[in-house]
Structure formats: C-alpha cells, structure tokens
Design an enzyme around this catalytic site. Structure first.
Site, short mmCIF file in Angstrom:
data_model
loop_
_atom_site.label_atom_id
_atom_site.label_comp_id
_atom_site.label_asym_id
_atom_site.label_seq_id
_atom_site.Cartn_x
_atom_site.Cartn_y
_atom_site.Cartn_z
N ASP A 60 0.88 -1.06 -0.01
CA ASP A 60 -0.03 -0.01 0.00
C ASP A 60 0.91 1.52 -0.08
OD1 ASP A 60 -2.51 -1.30 -0.07
OD2 ASP A 60 -1.93 -2.10 1.86
N SER A 61 0.58 2.24 0.87
CA SER A 61 1.25 3.64 0.65
C SER A 61 2.75 3.64 1.19
CB SER A 61 0.57 4.50 1.16
OG SER A 61 -0.51 4.86 0.79
N THR A 62 3.15 2.57 1.81
CA THR A 62 4.63 2.49 2.04
C THR A 62 5.42 2.29 0.99
OG1 THR A 62 4.65 -0.07 2.37
CG2 THR A 62 4.07 1.35 4.25
#
Length: 598
Positions: A401-403
C-alpha cells in the site's frame, strides 16, 4: 491452496509441452545416447515434476547478467543533515501521519472454479492412493505366502551371480506360486521372488540371466525409482502426457537393465540372453504391484528389448563422448524450463529468510495488537540484532500500500522526473475524496497526505519496464507488478513482508541500493515526521482498503538517536479498522516501552 491449484494447472500445460519436447529430443539423439543415458534423462524430468512444490525461486535470466554487479561491496553513505528544518510533530501533521489517506479497491471472492478443481485434484489423489494401497496389500499377502528358496542348486547359482556382480549384501530369495515372472522387492530390505514354474521349466543358464537382470535393478537403486515414479503418478494423475512419460521411463528402465546385463556378458552370449527373453515372452504378465522391479513387460516392450539386444554393441570411447554431450544438451533444455513450472515463481507469498545467521530475539507483543493479527520487526543497527514479534506474519508477504511510495519517490528522483529543488506537480483538476489531494503537490506534501495521483504520475512517466527494472534492482518483495499499473502496489500483485521492509529501509539508509546520495537524502527528508532531544523519527503509513473495509495496516520507518539507528516495521491485519494509523499507534507504544522513542 485455491490459487496454487490454478497455477499448478497452468504449470501442467508447460509440463505437457516439455514431455513432447523431451520425447522429440530423445528421438533425435537416440543414436548417440547409451541405453543407461536415455533412462537417466527421465530423472531430470522427475526433478522437473517436483519443482512446483519446492520452496525456491528460480533466478530469472536477466538477473544472471547482473549477478557479478551484485557482488560488489556496498558503500555506506552518511545521510547528513536534512534539506529542511526539522519540526516537532504538530496535531495537524499527526492527523495525516496517524490516519493514512487511502482509496478502496475491489477484490473478488475466490473463484468457485478454483475450489472445485482443487477438490477434484484431491479426490483423484485419494483414489490413486487407495489403488496403490490395495496393490501393496496384495503384495504383502504374496510375501506372507512365499517360502524361502529350498533348491540348493539355484541357491548356489544365485550366490555365484552375487559374486560376479560384486554384491556383498545378503539378499534373500523366495519362491511363490502367485507370480509369473521374477521380481525384486524392497527399498531397505530387498528380496527376490521367483515363480515356482521357473525352477522346473527353465534351464540354469536362463535362470542365471534372469537373476542378473533382477540384481541389476538392485545395483541401480530402481526400488527408489519405483517409489518416485508412483508418487509422480499419484500427484499428476490427471495429466495423460505425464503418465505416458512415466510409462516410457519404465520401458527405458528395463532396456537399461538389459544393457547392463549385456555389458557383463561376452558377445557370444548376447543371443542366449535374447532367447531367454523370447522364450519367457510366452508366459509374461504385467506385474500388478506398484513398487517392484521385474523382468516382465508388455509384448511391445519385449519386442523393443529384444531388438536392442540383437543390435547391441559395447559403446566406443567416442560414442560415450557424444552421448555425454547429447545428455548435457537435453539436460540444459530441461533445466531452462524450471522457471516455467515453478508456481513459487508466480506466487512467492512468503519471504524465504535465512534467520539462522541473524541475532534474533523473539518477543511476545500480543498485548499491544489486541484483536489484530500482525507482526512487529525491529532492527538495532549498532548491535546488529533483531527483535521480532510473530515471525510467521513477519515473513508473510502482503500488499505494501502507501509504504511503497517511499520507493516510487526514489525512482522518480533517480530518473530525474522530480528533483530535490523542484518536485512540483500540478493538480489535474480531478475531484478526489480527500481535500488535501485536490491541490498542487510537491514531494513533501504528497508524502504527508499520501496523495495517490502524485505517485501514480511518476510511475506513468517511468513506464512499466523501468519500474520493473528498479524493483528488481532493489529486490522489492515478490517483484510482481502484473496488476493494474495504476495500483499494482495497492492490494494487488506487488507484495512484501515486514522483515523485507526493514531490510530495504536499512539498505536505503546505508545506500546499499546504489542510488545517488542526494536522492536518498531527499527521500529521507520527505518521510521525516518528528524531532526531539533524543533524535529524529522517520516513517510512512499505509492502509489497504478492500471493498470499503480497512484490512491491512502498515507503519514502517527508522529512528536516529545518538550513536545508533533503529529500523522498524509494523503490520496489522483484520476484517475492518486495520489502518496505518492504528499500526502507528501500536508502533509508538512498543517503541516507547522499549525506551527507544518517547
């Protein structure tokens, strides 16, 4: 297992093609290969059948070209000062940090077809196991009814055969009325069973050849081969080409055994051995037992064996050289197909971490996680040690995801699409569900508010091939970007484990990834969250929202304190409310109690 079944069936398409290629290449090189070589080729095929179930990931061909480059000693880069003034975390910044903005993705339920196929496969294997068990039961009944061989003359003949073949092991011989052809049975305790009619109907010379044949099976460990072949038949019961290949392997096994006997004999005895097979052919029957080796076979096989005997000549030195060369070519062809039949290459869902070389402390942190399943990974750079909660989950790969935006930013900087001085991107005017997204962005604002469109635009400018190249260069998780290119990192094909997150952050920090130091420093600056008397805190959250439910929460980062740096990764899983914000709350509680960050 449903996903494995779908991939396994696709593997069988390749395996079927490999069978055809193998049969063609064997036919092309048959005049160069000895009978034993033709048989040994099938062991490579058995190894290929095992590949889909092995926990390995084959090297891709492009990786081999860059292997020498990867051996270079990594250089360590001091990240130095930030490019902007560090600030103490404010409530407004905390909102963006603790509550990661994310969009929902749709995920289909597991395919009913996959479940049905898996069920059929299991039922088929169960049926095959039952058939094998019945055959074994009949074999055990035969063993119980058999009597030790009493004929002294044949006992002496058998001992002479053992001496001629330099076999020192005592192999018992039994007689039975329930067989029509001699067989050798047993992997650890081999025994030979002779039909009673052989003792009365055949000459001593015929019996000698038959015993030679059975003992050749023993010398070449054909009992073990029988087990492997039957196991392959059970697993691949649905693939007719695999069954045909196994039948050909059995035929080649008997031909190779005949050839081994001929190598023991003088040339004038070849005809006698062939006549033994011809005379015996009238009374042969296929052995009904799965784990035995014998002289029998069907008429087509016997004809092939007799023709082989009639044309047999001991191979010359140059014939052997050509045979080894042909064997090497066929082996290289088969090995080249390994990546095609590896289901792990398509679905490497777990990080194969060699933890045996690491200093690891396993800690029970379940009280921090409550109803969430998850893991916490901490690496102490000064001590070169790990602290891990739930190793099972810590090595399980899930969507980043956003990592992942940390690395999208790095790729964009390295490619010159954004720079430390100018990372501005204009809002395209599309209305997004978060107000912070509906504005022009730079790298810092886009990272703070986790603005998807900003990082998607970088990916789009890079192109799929460049992104794939960068991902392979840094070894990001399963390196799979086969999903929708606008969201492959968001509950899609790209996956990474918490342990790998920490390893990557450590490599990023030390610049073991071989990127420009200024770009590493800029990325570091973009994820700077807080400063205190103790040091500096860097991190990035990520939330996986599936069908409107937050199911996958991440918080990854590192903490610079005096004389040390700690790298951490927290992942949580649940059917709902598993967010990056919750992951960060858990992380801060653990780090505080470990006296790393207050």
């Amino acid at each position: 297992m449903v996903g494995f079944m779908i991939r396994f069936l696709f593997c069988n398409i390749f395996i079927s093609g490999i069978v055809l290629i193998l049969l063609i290449t064997k036919r092309i090189f048959q005049n160069n290969l000895t009978s034993r070589m033709q048989y040994n080729i099938w062991f490579l095929f058995l190894g290929l059948l095992a590949v889909p179930f092995l926990p390995i990931r084959p090297h891709r061909l492009p990786s081999l070209f860059s292997w020498f480059q990867a051996l270079r000693t990594p250089s360590t880069f001091n990240l130095g000062a930030n490019t902007k003034e560090p600030v103490t975390l404010t409530p407004s910044a905390a909102d963006n940090w603790m509550n990661d903005f994310t969009l929902s993705v749709s995920r289909e339920v597991p395919s009913a077809a996959g479940i049905i196929l898996f069920g059929i496969w299991m039922i088929g294997m169960l049926a095959m196991i039952i058939l094998v068990a019945r055959s074994l039961s009949r074999l055990n009944a035969l063993k119980k009814s058999a009597l030790p061989l009493q004929n002294k003359k044949i006992q002496g003949l058998f001992q002479n055969c053992l001496d001629e073949m330099d076999i020192t092991r005592a192999i018992p011989v039994y007689s039975t009325v329930f067989l029509k052809s001699p067989v050798i049975v047993g992997l650890f305790k081999p025994c030979i069973y002779l039909p009673l009619h052989l003792i009365s109907d055949y000459t001593e010379k015929d019996l000698r050849y038959m015993l030679f044949h059975e003992l050749q099976h023993y010398k070449h460990y054909d009992a073990l081969t029988n087990y492997l072949m039957n196991l392959a038949g059970i697993i691949y019961w649905f693939n007719p080409l695999v069954w045909y290949a196994l039948k050909e392997m059995r035929n080649d096994k008997e031909v190779a055994c005949d050839t081994s006997v001929l190598q023991m004999l003088n040339k004038e005895h070849y005809e006698d051995y062939g006549n033994t097979l011809i005379n015996f052919a009238e009374k042969i029957s296929l052995t009904p037992f799965p784990f035995v080796s014998g002289l029998s076979g069907n008429m087509k096989q016997m004809k092939r064996r007799i023709l082989n005997i009639a044309s047999y000549k001991k191979p010359s030195f140059w014939h052997l050289i050509r045979g080894f060369a042909a064997f090497g070519i066929i082996a290289a062809i088969l090995v080249s197909f390994v990546p095609l039949v590896s289901t792990y290459a398509a679905d490497d869902e777990r990080y194969r971490w060699d933890a045996s070389t690491e200093d690891i402390t396993y800690t029970d942190l379940s009280s921090y996680f409550g109803n969430y399943s998850g893991s916490f990974v901490l690496y102490d750079m000064a001590e070169d040690s790990w602290n891990i909660y739930n190793e099972e989950n810590a090595t399980m790969r899930v969507s980043p995801d956003s990592t992942y935006k940390i690395y999208t930013a790095l790729f964009g900087l390295e490619h010159g699409l954004i720079t430390q001085e100018n990372s501005f991107k204009e809002w395209n005017g599309e209305n997004y569900p978060f107000e912070a997204w509906n504005a022009d962005q730079n790298l810092h604002s886009a990272m703070d508010s986790s603005v998807n469109w900003y990082f998607e635009s970088i990916d789009k400018q890079l192109g799929a091939s460049t992104v794939k190249s960068y991902i392979q260069q840094i070894g990001y998780g399963n390196e799979n970007i086969s999903g929708d290119f606008s969201s492959y990192w968001m509950e899609s094909s790209l996956k990474i484990s918490p342990v790998e997150q920490v390893e990557l952050l450590k490599n990023l920090y030390q610049n073991n990834l071989d990127f420009a130091p200024a770009n590493i420093s800029t990325v570091k600056d973009s994820i700077h969250l807080s400063t205190s008397e103790s040091g500096d805190f860097y991190g990035k959250t990520g939330t996986g929202r599936v069908n409107g439910q937050d199911r996958n929460g991440w918080f990854v980062g590192f903490i610079e304190v005096q004389d040390n740096t700690y790298f951490f990764s927290t992942n949580i899983q649940n059917e709902h409310n598993a967010t990056g914000g919750k992951a960060s709350e858990i992380s801060l509680s653990i780090l505080s109690d470990l006296n790393i960050w207050k």
